[in-house]
Scaffold this active site. Structure first.
Site, mmCIF file in Angstrom:
data_model
loop_
_atom_site.group_PDB
_atom_site.id
_atom_site.type_symbol
_atom_site.label_atom_id
_atom_site.label_comp_id
_atom_site.label_asym_id
_atom_site.label_seq_id
_atom_site.Cartn_x
_atom_site.Cartn_y
_atom_site.Cartn_z
ATOM 1 N N PRO A 175 -2.882 9.771 -0.841
ATOM 2 C CA PRO A 175 -3.859 10.559 -1.730
ATOM 3 C C PRO A 175 -4.230 10.194 -2.996
ATOM 4 C CG PRO A 175 -2.136 12.045 -0.685
ATOM 5 C CD PRO A 175 -1.916 10.489 -0.255
ATOM 6 N N GLU A 176 -5.652 10.063 -3.137
ATOM 7 C CA GLU A 176 -5.999 9.592 -4.299
ATOM 8 C C GLU A 176 -6.487 10.655 -5.439
ATOM 9 O OE1 GLU A 176 -8.620 6.292 -3.391
ATOM 10 O OE2 GLU A 176 -7.864 6.321 -1.516
ATOM 11 N N LYS A 220 -2.594 10.074 -10.039
ATOM 12 C CA LYS A 220 -2.151 10.575 -8.778
ATOM 13 C C LYS A 220 -0.849 11.575 -8.918
ATOM 14 C CE LYS A 220 -3.754 6.408 -6.335
ATOM 15 N NZ LYS A 220 -3.433 5.242 -5.397
ATOM 16 N N ARG A 264 7.543 10.291 5.373
ATOM 17 C CA ARG A 264 7.853 9.156 5.334
ATOM 18 C C ARG A 264 8.989 8.918 4.310
ATOM 19 N NH1 ARG A 264 4.152 4.684 6.948
ATOM 20 N NH2 ARG A 264 5.923 3.237 6.205
ATOM 21 N N ARG A 295 -9.096 -12.467 -13.644
ATOM 22 C CA ARG A 295 -9.636 -13.367 -12.478
ATOM 23 C C ARG A 295 -9.419 -12.858 -10.891
ATOM 24 N NH1 ARG A 295 -7.369 -19.130 -13.682
ATOM 25 N NH2 ARG A 295 -7.556 -19.011 -16.038
ATOM 26 N N ARG A 340 -4.323 -4.197 2.112
ATOM 27 C CA ARG A 340 -5.130 -2.992 2.528
ATOM 28 C C ARG A 340 -6.339 -3.324 3.072
ATOM 29 N NH1 ARG A 340 -3.244 1.038 -0.676
ATOM 30 N NH2 ARG A 340 -4.142 2.410 1.069
#
Length: 271
Positions: free
Chosen positions: A2-3, A54, A109, A152, A261
């Site tokens: 969830p974001e 979050k 989890r 960078r 990801r």
């Protein structure tokens, strides 16, 4: 995971249902999830529900707060006599409230956590203190430009670094980069000023859309009412592997991994 839009949706609903409730008891079946200090919450009445990045923060009138991080598979679900939600095999913590209310923390989890902190010291909690500025709240275009220009690393990695920018995760980073026509692999400090501003606006746009649709329920996420969000029906790039890009109508979305990801790009629009 969830974001910002998902956690903000939960916060908004909990603020509606939870404020005014007194905590009568706390049942913990996973000490990994909630290791200590549950007794400090007993008798406290909920004053407010906040969010930092979050992280959910529930403030009580006894001077304590408890912080909730959902991590990958966490859920916070409210239940009352008016609409009953039930615990399941993944329920790790049950908050027993007055007026027949309950709050369930489910987590398959067991990566999520609940921590107790004095309300006055929440900002100094070890996880919270490391969070960067947040879009939609305190991140200005000027500050965003400074953050991007000072590294960078690939721009997508910067967007997902919670110490640089709090609240944005994989779904909304993918969609914002597609909307801004920027490759996720590009070095952040190689972006031009105009591109940075375009990306800043894209981030704000996709986050607002995520909130509008109550988050994305492509995996474990549910709202505090136990319902699914619908942003997954409006993804711009995330999860679109093999589909034709609706903007250029020339490239098919491809998927590769960046920083571990799944990353979705149009090879034509996001060279």
């Amino acid at each position: 995971m969830p974001e910002l839009p998902e956690v903000e949706t939960i916060r908004t609903q909990l603020e509606k249902y939870l404020v005014g409730h007194k905590i009568l008891g706390v049942e913990v079946s996973s000490l990994k999830t909630f290791p200590q200090d549950k007794e400090k919450l007993l008798g406290g009445r909920v004053k407010s529900v906040r969010r930092l990045g979050k992280v959910l923060i529930i403030d009580l009138d006894n001077g304590f707060s408890f912080l909730i991080h959902l991590k990958l598979t966490g859920q916070v679900v409210y239940s009352s006599p008016r609409f009953a939600n039930m615990p399941n095999k993944f329920t790790r913590v049950i908050f027993k409230l007055d007026k027949g209310g309950k709050l369930f923390f489910n987590d398959s989890r067991k990566f999520g956590w609940i921590r107790v902190q004095e309300t006055a010291n929440v900002a100094n909690e070890s996880f919270v203190s490391r969070l960067g500025p947040e879009p939609l709240r305190d991140l200005t275009a000027k500050e965003f430009s400074r953050i991007v220009s000072s590294s960078r690393r690939p721009i997508k990695i910067i967007l997902m670094d919670q110490a640089k920018l709090s609240g944005v995760g994989n779904i909304y980073a993918n969609d914002a980069l597609w909307l801004a026509k920027i490759s996720p692999k590009r070095p952040a400090n190689g972006l031009k000023a105009k591109e940075i501003q375009t990306l800043y606006k894209a981030i704000l746009k996709v986050l607002k859309e995520g909130i509008k649709y109550q988050g994305a329920s492509d995996q474990w996420y549910v709202t505090a009412e136990g319902k699914k969000g619908s942003y997954q029906e409006h993804f711009l790039a995330y999860g679109k592997k093999g589909e034709l890009c609706p903007r250029c109508r020339k490239g098919e979305f491809i998927k590769y991994f960046l920083g571990g990801r799944g990353t979705y790009v149009c090879p034509v629009c996001q060279k």
